[in-house]
Write a protein that holds these residues in place. Structure first.
Motif, PDB file in Angstrom:
ATOM      1  N   GLN A  84     -21.007  16.564  43.625  1.00 12.84           N
ATOM      2  CA  GLN A  84     -19.767  16.064  44.219  1.00 12.84           C
ATOM      3  C   GLN A  84     -19.010  17.152  44.977  1.00 12.84           C
ATOM      4  OE1 GLN A  84     -18.989  12.737  44.154  1.00 12.84           O
ATOM      5  NE2 GLN A  84     -21.015  12.639  43.233  1.00 12.84           N
ATOM      6  N   PHE A  85     -19.419  18.401  44.790  1.00 12.36           N
ATOM      7  CA  PHE A  85     -18.797  19.517  45.492  1.00 12.36           C
ATOM      8  C   PHE A  85     -19.526  19.736  46.815  1.00 12.36           C
ATOM      9  CE2 PHE A  85     -17.601  20.169  41.115  1.00 12.36           C
ATOM     10  CZ  PHE A  85     -16.319  20.695  41.192  1.00 12.36           C
ATOM     11  N   PRO A  86     -18.818  20.212  47.830  1.00 12.17           N
ATOM     12  CA  PRO A  86     -19.473  20.462  49.117  1.00 12.17           C
ATOM     13  C   PRO A  86     -20.594  21.490  48.995  1.00 12.17           C
ATOM     14  CG  PRO A  86     -17.086  20.644  49.318  1.00 12.17           C
ATOM     15  CD  PRO A  86     -17.398  20.524  47.861  1.00 12.17           C
ATOM     16  N   VAL A  87     -21.680  21.252  49.709  1.00 11.25           N
ATOM     17  CA  VAL A  87     -22.794  22.201  49.730  1.00 11.25           C
ATOM     18  C   VAL A  87     -22.348  23.501  50.392  1.00 11.25           C
ATOM     19  CG1 VAL A  87     -25.114  22.636  50.648  1.00 11.25           C
ATOM     20  CG2 VAL A  87     -24.537  20.377  49.730  1.00 11.25           C
ATOM     21  N   ASP A  88     -21.607  23.349  51.470  1.00  9.82           N
ATOM     22  CA  ASP A  88     -21.060  24.514  52.167  1.00  9.82           C
ATOM     23  C   ASP A  88     -19.602  24.682  51.768  1.00  9.82           C
ATOM     24  OD1 ASP A  88     -23.428  25.065  53.669  1.00  9.82           O
ATOM     25  OD2 ASP A  88     -22.925  23.374  54.979  1.00  9.82           O
ATOM     26  N   PRO A  89     -19.125  25.903  51.710  1.00 13.09           N
ATOM     27  CA  PRO A  89     -17.735  26.126  51.313  1.00 13.09           C
ATOM     28  C   PRO A  89     -16.754  25.347  52.196  1.00 13.09           C
ATOM     29  CG  PRO A  89     -18.924  28.214  51.426  1.00 13.09           C
ATOM     30  CD  PRO A  89     -19.829  27.162  51.996  1.00 13.09           C
ATOM     31  N   PRO A  90     -15.785  24.665  51.590  1.00 12.67           N
ATOM     32  CA  PRO A  90     -14.803  23.905  52.354  1.00 12.67           C
ATOM     33  C   PRO A  90     -13.665  24.771  52.893  1.00 12.67           C
ATOM     34  CG  PRO A  90     -14.437  23.585  50.027  1.00 12.67           C
ATOM     35  CD  PRO A  90     -15.670  24.439  50.153  1.00 12.67           C
ATOM     36  N   PHE A  91     -13.738  26.064  52.639  1.00 13.16           N
ATOM     37  CA  PHE A  91     -12.742  27.008  53.143  1.00 13.16           C
ATOM     38  C   PHE A  91     -13.434  28.344  53.355  1.00 13.16           C
ATOM     39  CE2 PHE A  91     -12.244  26.221  48.567  1.00 13.16           C
ATOM     40  CZ  PHE A  91     -12.657  27.435  48.033  1.00 13.16           C
ATOM     41  N   SER A  92     -12.837  29.172  54.165  1.00 14.70           N
ATOM     42  CA  SER A  92     -13.408  30.485  54.471  1.00 14.70           C
ATOM     43  C   SER A  92     -12.935  31.532  53.474  1.00 14.70           C
ATOM     44  CB  SER A  92     -12.991  30.905  55.885  1.00 14.70           C
ATOM     45  OG  SER A  92     -11.592  31.153  55.913  1.00 14.70           O
ATOM     46  N   VAL A  93     -13.566  32.675  53.505  1.00 16.51           N
ATOM     47  CA  VAL A  93     -13.138  33.775  52.641  1.00 16.51           C
ATOM     48  C   VAL A  93     -11.733  34.226  53.041  1.00 16.51           C
ATOM     49  CG1 VAL A  93     -14.211  35.649  53.981  1.00 16.51           C
ATOM     50  CG2 VAL A  93     -13.845  35.929  51.525  1.00 16.51           C
ATOM     51  N   GLU A  94     -11.427  34.162  54.336  1.00 16.39           N
ATOM     52  CA  GLU A  94     -10.090  34.538  54.785  1.00 16.39           C
ATOM     53  C   GLU A  94      -9.042  33.584  54.211  1.00 16.39           C
ATOM     54  OE1 GLU A  94     -12.718  34.155  56.891  1.00 16.39           O
ATOM     55  OE2 GLU A  94     -13.065  36.248  57.463  1.00 16.39           O
ATOM     56  N   GLN A  95      -9.366  32.289  54.211  1.00 12.90           N
ATOM     57  CA  GLN A  95      -8.448  31.320  53.618  1.00 12.90           C
ATOM     58  C   GLN A  95      -8.319  31.561  52.115  1.00 12.90           C
ATOM     59  OE1 GLN A  95     -10.565  27.872  55.158  1.00 12.90           O
ATOM     60  NE2 GLN A  95      -8.671  27.190  56.147  1.00 12.90           N
ATOM     61  N   ALA A  96      -9.435  31.776  51.445  1.00 17.77           N
ATOM     62  CA  ALA A  96      -9.418  31.994  49.996  1.00 17.77           C
ATOM     63  C   ALA A  96      -8.524  33.176  49.631  1.00 17.77           C
ATOM     64  CB  ALA A  96     -10.832  32.218  49.471  1.00 17.77           C
ATOM     65  N   MET A  97      -8.511  34.191  50.465  1.00 14.48           N
ATOM     66  CA  MET A  97      -7.737  35.393  50.180  1.00 14.48           C
ATOM     67  C   MET A  97      -6.283  35.292  50.642  1.00 14.48           C
ATOM     68  SD  MET A  97      -9.541  37.492  48.482  1.00 14.48           S
ATOM     69  CE  MET A  97      -8.451  38.909  48.656  1.00 14.48           C
ATOM     70  N   SER A  98      -5.949  34.260  51.386  1.00  6.56           N
ATOM     71  CA  SER A  98      -4.601  34.114  51.928  1.00  6.56           C
ATOM     72  C   SER A  98      -3.639  33.530  50.897  1.00  6.56           C
ATOM     73  CB  SER A  98      -4.623  33.192  53.152  1.00  6.56           C
ATOM     74  OG  SER A  98      -3.313  32.884  53.573  1.00  6.56           O
ATOM     75  N   ALA A  99      -2.516  34.187  50.698  1.00  8.32           N
ATOM     76  CA  ALA A  99      -1.501  33.721  49.743  1.00  8.32           C
ATOM     77  C   ALA A  99      -0.920  32.375  50.145  1.00  8.32           C
ATOM     78  CB  ALA A  99      -0.379  34.754  49.619  1.00  8.32           C
ATOM     79  N   GLU A 100      -1.026  32.016  51.411  1.00  9.93           N
ATOM     80  CA  GLU A 100      -0.476  30.747  51.892  1.00  9.93           C
ATOM     81  C   GLU A 100      -1.464  29.587  51.747  1.00  9.93           C
ATOM     82  OE1 GLU A 100      -0.232  33.595  54.150  1.00  9.93           O
ATOM     83  OE2 GLU A 100       1.593  33.980  53.016  1.00  9.93           O
ATOM     84  N   PHE A 101      -2.714  29.875  51.435  1.00 15.39           N
ATOM     85  CA  PHE A 101      -3.724  28.823  51.404  1.00 15.39           C
ATOM     86  C   PHE A 101      -3.845  28.184  50.020  1.00 15.39           C
ATOM     87  CE2 PHE A 101      -8.150  27.469  50.670  1.00 15.39           C
ATOM     88  CZ  PHE A 101      -8.216  26.449  51.605  1.00 15.39           C
ATOM     89  N   TRP A 102      -3.689  26.873  50.007  1.00 13.29           N
ATOM     90  CA  TRP A 102      -3.883  26.069  48.803  1.00 13.29           C
ATOM     91  C   TRP A 102      -4.640  24.811  49.232  1.00 13.29           C
ATOM     92  CZ3 TRP A 102      -2.809  28.321  44.310  1.00 13.29           C
ATOM     93  CH2 TRP A 102      -1.996  29.447  44.367  1.00 13.29           C
ATOM     94  N   PRO A 103      -5.929  24.721  48.919  1.00  8.41           N
ATOM     95  CA  PRO A 103      -6.719  23.581  49.424  1.00  8.41           C
ATOM     96  C   PRO A 103      -6.208  22.244  48.918  1.00  8.41           C
ATOM     97  CG  PRO A 103      -7.963  24.813  47.782  1.00  8.41           C
ATOM     98  CD  PRO A 103      -6.691  25.562  48.018  1.00  8.41           C
ATOM     99  N   GLU A 104      -6.243  21.277  49.784  1.00  7.26           N
ATOM    100  CA  GLU A 104      -5.828  19.920  49.427  1.00  7.26           C
ATOM    101  C   GLU A 104      -7.030  19.019  49.320  1.00  7.26           C
ATOM    102  OE1 GLU A 104      -2.735  19.183  48.496  1.00  7.26           O
ATOM    103  OE2 GLU A 104      -2.236  21.244  48.888  1.00  7.26           O
TER     104      GLU A 104
END
Length: 104
Positions: A84-104
């Motif tokens: 049920q999880f995406p095969v490819d990451p749904p966010f980038s490493v830059e997004q993952a490291m960003s304090a403003e990024f919270w996946p929806e």
């Protein structure tokens, strides 16, 4: 010493990605504990990168390597089938490291 920092970055990044995935797939379970873990892991990765700046350019490589394990861990912790999880990451490493990024 570089190998120790490399392992530390990979470990912290895996925990970060796992929690971001859990945050994304279980919005009803979002809470301060997950938020704190995400914020701490971001900070810990940055701390290691400050000590060993040469690892920063390898973050995309590490991210690609750890993503399947992060999915497996997130699936185990949430009880959600890993398919049920995406095969490819749904966010980038830059997004993952960003304090403003919270996946929806």
């Amino acid at each position: 010493m570089g190998a120790t920092e490399r392992r530390e970055v990979i470990s912290r990044l895996a925990v970060l990605v796992m929690h971001l995935l859990k945050w994304q797939v279980q919005p009803e379970r979002r809470g301060n504990s997950w938020r704190l873990t995400i914020e701490i892991q971001r900070g810990e990765v940055e701390d290691v990168l400050k000590q060993t700046p040469s690892l920063r350019h390898r973050l995309p490589e590490f991210f690609g390597d750890i993503y399947p394990r992060a999915v497996l861990k997130a699936a185990k912790e949430t009880g959600i089938d890993r398919r049920q999880f995406p095969v490819d990451p749904p966010f980038s490493v830059e997004q993952a490291m960003s304090a403003e990024f919270w996946p929806e």
